[in-house]
Design a protein around this motif. Structure first.
Motif, PDB file in Angstrom:
ATOM      1  N   ALA A 137       0.863  -1.172   0.000  1.00  0.00           N
ATOM      2  CA  ALA A 137       0.000   0.000   0.000  1.00  0.00           C
ATOM      3  C   ALA A 137       0.906   1.231   0.000  1.00  0.00           C
ATOM      4  N   ILE A 138       0.478   2.284  -0.713  1.00  0.00           N
ATOM      5  CA  ILE A 138       1.294   3.488  -0.847  1.00  0.00           C
ATOM      6  C   ILE A 138       0.470   4.697  -0.429  1.00  0.00           C
ATOM      7  N   ALA A 139       0.976   5.429   0.550  1.00  0.00           N
ATOM      8  CA  ALA A 139       0.298   6.632   1.035  1.00  0.00           C
ATOM      9  C   ALA A 139       1.054   7.863   0.567  1.00  0.00           C
ATOM     10  N   SER A 140       0.311   8.925   0.258  1.00  0.00           N
ATOM     11  CA  SER A 140       0.944  10.173  -0.167  1.00  0.00           C
ATOM     12  C   SER A 140       0.089  11.356   0.248  1.00  0.00           C
ATOM     13  N   SER A 141       0.710  12.529   0.246  1.00  0.00           N
ATOM     14  CA  SER A 141       0.045  13.780   0.607  1.00  0.00           C
ATOM     15  C   SER A 141       0.457  14.863  -0.377  1.00  0.00           C
ATOM     16  N   ASN A 142      -0.319  15.932  -0.414  1.00  0.00           N
ATOM     17  CA  ASN A 142       0.094  17.091  -1.193  1.00  0.00           C
ATOM     18  C   ASN A 142       1.275  17.800  -0.544  1.00  0.00           C
ATOM     19  N   PHE A 143       1.463  17.603   0.770  1.00  0.00           N
ATOM     20  CA  PHE A 143       2.598  18.153   1.526  1.00  0.00           C
ATOM     21  C   PHE A 143       2.793  19.658   1.306  1.00  0.00           C
ATOM     22  N   HIS A 144       1.688  20.395   1.205  1.00  0.00           N
ATOM     23  CA  HIS A 144       1.774  21.840   0.993  1.00  0.00           C
ATOM     24  C   HIS A 144       2.602  22.196  -0.246  1.00  0.00           C
ATOM     25  N   ALA A 145       2.482  21.382  -1.268  1.00  0.00           N
ATOM     26  CA  ALA A 145       3.091  21.651  -2.579  1.00  0.00           C
ATOM     27  C   ALA A 145       4.601  21.885  -2.460  1.00  0.00           C
ATOM     28  N   GLN A 146       5.069  23.097  -2.831  1.00  0.00           N
ATOM     29  CA  GLN A 146       6.516  23.371  -2.847  1.00  0.00           C
ATOM     30  C   GLN A 146       6.979  23.757  -1.438  1.00  0.00           C
ATOM     31  N   SER A 147       6.872  22.840  -0.520  1.00  0.00           N
ATOM     32  CA  SER A 147       7.095  23.147   0.899  1.00  0.00           C
ATOM     33  C   SER A 147       8.557  23.073   1.313  1.00  0.00           C
ATOM     34  N   TRP A 148       9.338  22.295   0.618  1.00  0.00           N
ATOM     35  CA  TRP A 148      10.765  22.162   0.890  1.00  0.00           C
ATOM     36  C   TRP A 148      11.067  21.822   2.354  1.00  0.00           C
ATOM     37  N   GLY A 149      10.201  21.056   2.986  1.00  0.00           N
ATOM     38  CA  GLY A 149      10.466  20.594   4.339  1.00  0.00           C
ATOM     39  C   GLY A 149      10.187  21.615   5.419  1.00  0.00           C
ATOM     40  N   ASN A 150       9.258  22.521   5.160  1.00  0.00           N
ATOM     41  CA  ASN A 150       8.910  23.515   6.185  1.00  0.00           C
ATOM     42  C   ASN A 150       8.059  22.863   7.289  1.00  0.00           C
ATOM     43  N   PRO A 151       7.789  23.574   8.388  1.00  0.00           N
ATOM     44  CA  PRO A 151       7.027  22.958   9.485  1.00  0.00           C
ATOM     45  C   PRO A 151       5.666  22.410   9.072  1.00  0.00           C
ATOM     46  N   ALA A 152       4.996  23.080   8.135  1.00  0.00           N
ATOM     47  CA  ALA A 152       3.688  22.583   7.694  1.00  0.00           C
ATOM     48  C   ALA A 152       3.813  21.200   7.069  1.00  0.00           C
ATOM     49  N   SER A 153       4.875  20.970   6.299  1.00  0.00           N
ATOM     50  CA  SER A 153       5.055  19.665   5.658  1.00  0.00           C
ATOM     51  C   SER A 153       5.389  18.578   6.676  1.00  0.00           C
ATOM     52  N   THR A 154       6.068  18.956   7.745  1.00  0.00           N
ATOM     53  CA  THR A 154       6.358  17.983   8.809  1.00  0.00           C
ATOM     54  C   THR A 154       5.069  17.552   9.499  1.00  0.00           C
ATOM     55  N   ARG A 155       4.190  18.502   9.725  1.00  0.00           N
ATOM     56  CA  ARG A 155       2.882  18.168  10.295  1.00  0.00           C
ATOM     57  C   ARG A 155       2.096  17.272   9.329  1.00  0.00           C
ATOM     58  N   ASP A 156       2.182  17.557   8.036  1.00  0.00           N
ATOM     59  CA  ASP A 156       1.529  16.715   7.038  1.00  0.00           C
ATOM     60  C   ASP A 156       2.028  15.280   7.134  1.00  0.00           C
ATOM     61  N   ALA A 157       3.345  15.112   7.281  1.00  0.00           N
ATOM     62  CA  ALA A 157       3.926  13.770   7.358  1.00  0.00           C
ATOM     63  C   ALA A 157       3.416  13.028   8.587  1.00  0.00           C
ATOM     64  N   GLU A 158       3.358  13.715   9.705  1.00  0.00           N
ATOM     65  CA  GLU A 158       2.875  13.099  10.932  1.00  0.00           C
ATOM     66  C   GLU A 158       1.435  12.626  10.786  1.00  0.00           C
ATOM     67  N   LEU A 159       0.587  13.482  10.236  1.00  0.00           N
ATOM     68  CA  LEU A 159      -0.819  13.128  10.051  1.00  0.00           C
ATOM     69  C   LEU A 159      -0.982  11.987   9.061  1.00  0.00           C
ATOM     70  N   LEU A 160      -0.205  12.022   7.979  1.00  0.00           N
ATOM     71  CA  LEU A 160      -0.319  10.992   6.949  1.00  0.00           C
ATOM     72  C   LEU A 160       0.074   9.626   7.486  1.00  0.00           C
ATOM     73  N   VAL A 161       1.177   9.556   8.230  1.00  0.00           N
ATOM     74  CA  VAL A 161       1.619   8.283   8.792  1.00  0.00           C
ATOM     75  C   VAL A 161       0.535   7.704   9.704  1.00  0.00           C
ATOM     76  N   ASP A 162      -0.001   8.517  10.581  1.00  0.00           N
ATOM     77  CA  ASP A 162      -1.033   8.036  11.517  1.00  0.00           C
ATOM     78  C   ASP A 162      -2.268   7.557  10.760  1.00  0.00           C
ATOM     79  N   TRP A 163      -2.689   8.324   9.763  1.00  0.00           N
ATOM     80  CA  TRP A 163      -3.889   7.994   8.986  1.00  0.00           C
ATOM     81  C   TRP A 163      -3.703   6.696   8.200  1.00  0.00           C
ATOM     82  N   ALA A 164      -2.572   6.578   7.521  1.00  0.00           N
ATOM     83  CA  ALA A 164      -2.336   5.391   6.696  1.00  0.00           C
ATOM     84  C   ALA A 164      -2.210   4.138   7.557  1.00  0.00           C
TER      85      ALA A 164
END
Length: 258
Positions: free
Chosen positions: A76-103
């Motif tokens: 199974a493969i999970a993905s997010s929009n990760f705030h588009a061109q986020s380049w690893g900003n805090p918003a994208s880190t929060r996206d990663a945390e939420l995505l891992v928990d959800w998947a």
């Protein structure tokens, strides 16, 4: 608040002989997410998270031959929009945390592998540096992690400036924080010394050497050509690495380990 709007979509496979995949779509804190599984009624053998590159989105490469090789092999493969061109900003880190928990909730499986492409290297490594639960393994294709050295990347400096509303904070430049990456994670780096945008000696090189100096398990697949050369996307190598990660116990140390 996490808002979920889930839609299951069956994708046909034509004459490939493969079972149709099943895609679950949703929204986490305003960012679109998706979870693609091997097919209806097929229990995945593993769970992978994909971090797209600059210009990508939640659908980037998921249905293409490279990542779909994982799905065809039972992942199974999970993905997010990760705030588009986020380049690893805090918003994208929060996206990663939420995505891992959800998947993990949706599949009942732990994430064993993170896969990243180009800018996704910064998004994923910053997530590890800043405490998102680590997988067993990380697979980075042409990782773009020296955020102050992206002048050759078309549009890169502008996107990076916008992502951080100014200069990159010292703790958000992954190449300067390799010492904060968890050494319990196994790392595989796929990169070309001929990459004209993401320079090897500024990105993949110091990532590999810095991790090895700290005792991490790091392997490299050296490929050829420029940044978009097809040799970067070796489906056989990706699947073999994913399979090797299934045999390991889940990791428990923090991003400051080692």
């Amino acid at each position: 608040m996490i808002a979920l709007a889930l839609v299951a979509v069956l994708l046909t496979t034509g004459s490939t002989g493969q079972p149709p995949s099943e895609t679950l779509r949703g929204s986490l804190a305003g960012e679109e997410v998706r979870l693609t599984t091997p097919g209806e009624g097929i229990e995945p053998k593993g769970l992978v998270v994909w971090f797209h590159g600059q210009g990508g989105n939640v659908n980037d490469r998921i249905d293409g031959p490279w990542l779909d090789a994982l799905r065809r092999e039972g992942y199974a493969i999970a993905s997010s929009n990760f705030h588009a061109q986020s380049w690893g900003n805090p918003a994208s880190t929060r996206d990663a945390e939420l995505l891992v928990d959800w998947a993990e909730e949706k599949t009942g499986l732990p994430v064993t592998l993170w896969v990243s492409g180009s800018m996704g290297g910064s998004v994923s490594l910053n997530a590890l540096i800043h405490g998102v639960k680590a997988p067993n393994c990380w697979y980075g294709v042409k990782p773009a992690i020296a955020l102050t050295e992206m002048d050759e990347v078309p549009g890169g400096p502008g996107f990076i400036f916008k992502a951080f509303a100014g200069k990159v904070p010292p703790d958000r430049n992954p190449v300067a924080n390799v010492e904060s990456l968890p050494v319990s994670v196994r790392y595989r780096i796929v990169a070309s010394r001929g990459d004209q945008w993401v320079i090897f000696k500024e990105n993949a090189g110091p990532l590999s050497s810095g991790l090895r100096e700290r005792g991490a398990d790091v392997t490299q697949l050296i490929v050829e050509g420029f940044h978009d050369d097809p040799s970067h996307f070796n489906a056989r190598d990706l699947v073999a690495y994913a399979d090797s990660c299934l045999d390991e116990a889940p990791q428990e140390d923090s991003a400051q380990a080692g």
